[in-house]
Design a protein around this motif. Structure first.
Motif, PDB file in Angstrom:
ATOM      1  N   HIS A  86       0.841  -1.195   0.000  1.00 15.94           N
ATOM      2  CA  HIS A  86       0.000   0.000   0.000  1.00 15.94           C
ATOM      3  C   HIS A  86       0.880   1.251   0.000  1.00 15.94           C
ATOM      4  N   GLU A  87       1.945   1.232   0.789  1.00 13.89           N
ATOM      5  CA  GLU A  87       2.809   2.399   0.934  1.00 13.89           C
ATOM      6  C   GLU A  87       3.524   2.747  -0.365  1.00 13.89           C
ATOM      7  N   ALA A  88       4.065   1.731  -1.043  1.00 16.41           N
ATOM      8  CA  ALA A  88       4.787   1.990  -2.292  1.00 16.41           C
ATOM      9  C   ALA A  88       3.841   2.556  -3.347  1.00 16.41           C
ATOM     10  N   PHE A  89       2.644   1.995  -3.429  1.00 17.70           N
ATOM     11  CA  PHE A  89       1.656   2.488  -4.378  1.00 17.70           C
ATOM     12  C   PHE A  89       1.254   3.921  -4.047  1.00 17.70           C
ATOM     13  N   SER A  90       1.029   4.201  -2.781  1.00 18.51           N
ATOM     14  CA  SER A  90       0.601   5.543  -2.368  1.00 18.51           C
ATOM     15  C   SER A  90       1.657   6.582  -2.715  1.00 18.51           C
ATOM     16  N   ARG A  91       2.948   6.234  -2.505  1.00 26.68           N
ATOM     17  CA  ARG A  91       4.018   7.174  -2.847  1.00 26.68           C
ATOM     18  C   ARG A  91       4.039   7.455  -4.341  1.00 26.68           C
ATOM     19  N   ALA A  92       3.936   6.413  -5.157  1.00 25.01           N
ATOM     20  CA  ALA A  92       3.972   6.578  -6.609  1.00 25.01           C
ATOM     21  C   ALA A  92       2.742   7.352  -7.089  1.00 25.01           C
ATOM     22  N   PHE A  93       1.598   7.032  -6.525  1.00 24.78           N
ATOM     23  CA  PHE A  93       0.362   7.694  -6.943  1.00 24.78           C
ATOM     24  C   PHE A  93       0.395   9.173  -6.579  1.00 24.78           C
ATOM     25  N   ARG A  94       0.881   9.489  -5.377  1.00 28.16           N
ATOM     26  CA  ARG A  94       0.947  10.884  -4.953  1.00 28.16           C
ATOM     27  C   ARG A  94       1.899  11.675  -5.845  1.00 28.16           C
ATOM     28  N   ARG A  95       3.047  11.072  -6.193  1.00 27.04           N
ATOM     29  CA  ARG A  95       3.988  11.768  -7.080  1.00 27.04           C
ATOM     30  C   ARG A  95       3.341  12.068  -8.427  1.00 27.04           C
ATOM     31  N   ALA A  96       2.544  11.139  -8.930  1.00 24.12           N
ATOM     32  CA  ALA A  96       1.943  11.307 -10.256  1.00 24.12           C
ATOM     33  C   ALA A  96       0.735  12.236 -10.247  1.00 24.12           C
ATOM     34  N   TYR A  97      -0.129  12.095  -9.239  1.00 24.82           N
ATOM     35  CA  TYR A  97      -1.413  12.812  -9.237  1.00 24.82           C
ATOM     36  C   TYR A  97      -1.493  13.945  -8.211  1.00 24.82           C
ATOM     37  N   GLY A  98      -0.483  14.081  -7.378  1.00 28.48           N
ATOM     38  CA  GLY A  98      -0.491  15.166  -6.409  1.00 28.48           C
ATOM     39  C   GLY A  98      -1.433  14.955  -5.244  1.00 28.48           C
TER      40      GLY A  98
END
Length: 309
Positions: A86-98
């Motif tokens: 969950h954490e790795a996905f959340s970091r990547a998603f936040r970087r992409a979508y803000g």
């Protein structure tokens, strides 16, 4: 360049086929019968994006769509996108979508991420490769939208000469129409409201249909002046960037709905043509015959461009 483009097309197809079970770069190269270095070189040269970055972006776009579907947990979406936690996905998603996945799920924005190749995830489960060359000009779409906006304004101006009884007189048609109990007032209000409604959908904001209830001519003029430039801006922007097939999300109705800009424009112009025809006929029936609604008269051809009354 031709072989690189062919490799890109095959790569896009392979990524699309592996969305359910994301494949590694070497696995995709093997499917295409090329080496990993050949794949990296060809895709990067043709798409302006390395295969790994391309694949991660597409999976994140798909994840953004999946976040709005049903009751999937964020961890389930993360695993589908190829992330182990969950954490790795959340970091990547936040970087992409803000925004974090949970926040984006509540207030979604534009689903497509910036990409030099214009290849994006298209719900419910496909990818599209842009055409090798433009086949038709999008100027016609912009021109049709400009004409529609101009004509609605002219119709509202003419309708200001009518009294309330004429504005509210039922318009009788011999076939079933798309509006229940249409009147000149209700049709003009809906013509303006259509553009306003779609502006709100693009911005993911709710639209209040109540404004169209017994709306006065002055209000229609004001709303048209406010919403028409915004709607025309959406049309021009989509045409200029070749984004008519790009998707936006409308989550204001409870369950998320996905529309393309091209579909939105086609919807507005198609239904508007019917409503404008009824209004034009009603104006003529009320002895207002100085409205020229033929696009041929609106846009005569001249060397330095179109001339609009």
């Amino acid at each position: 360049m031709g072989s690189e483009r062919d490799t890109l097309a095959r790569f896009v197809e392979a990524v699309a086929e592996s969305l359910e079970t994301p494949a590694r770069g070497d696995e995709l190269a093997a499917r295409l019968h090329v080496s990993r270095s050949q794949l990296d070189r060809a895709v990067t040269a043709s798409a302006g994006e390395a295969p790994g970055r391309f694949r991660r972006r597409i999976l994140l776009e798909r994840a953004a769509f999946r976040l709005l579907q049903g009751d999937l947990r964020i961890l389930e979406v993360a695993i589908e996108a190829g992330y182990a936690s969950h954490e790795a996905f959340s970091r990547a998603f936040r970087r992409a979508y803000g925004a974090a996945p949970a926040a984006w799920r509540t207030t979604p924005g534009v689903m497509h991420l910036a990409a030099p190749n214009r290849v994006h995830f298209h719900p419910p489960g496909g990818l599209r490769l842009p055409a090798r060359e433009e086949v038709t000009s999008m100027d016609l779409v912009v021109t049709m939208t400009e004409h529609h906006i101009w004509l609605v304004g002219q119709m509202i101006d003419r309708a200001s000469r009518l009294d309330d009884a004429q504005l509210d007189a039922p318009i009788e048609i011999s076939v079933e129409g798309i509006d229940r109990n249409p009147t000149t007032r209700s049709l003009l209000s809906r013509l303006v409201g259509q553009m306003d409604m779609w502006n709100q959908a693009v911005a993911n904001r709710p639209y209040d249909l109540g404004v169209e209830s017994d709306e006065c001519i002055k209000s229609m003029r004001t709303r048209l002046a406010e919403c028409a430039p915004t709607f025309l801006g959406h049309v021009r922007d989509a045409c200029e960037r070749g984004g008519l097939d790009e998707t936006f999300v409308d989550a204001t109705s409870g369950s998320p709905l996905f529309f393309t800009y091209g579909g939105m424009i086609a919807h507005v112009l198609t239904y508007a043509a019917h409503r404008r025809t009824l209004v034009s006929g009603a104006l003529h029936a009320a002895s207002i015959s100085d409205l020229e609604d033929d696009p041929l008269a609106w846009e005569p051809v001249r060397p330095d461009g179109p001339s609009k009354p």
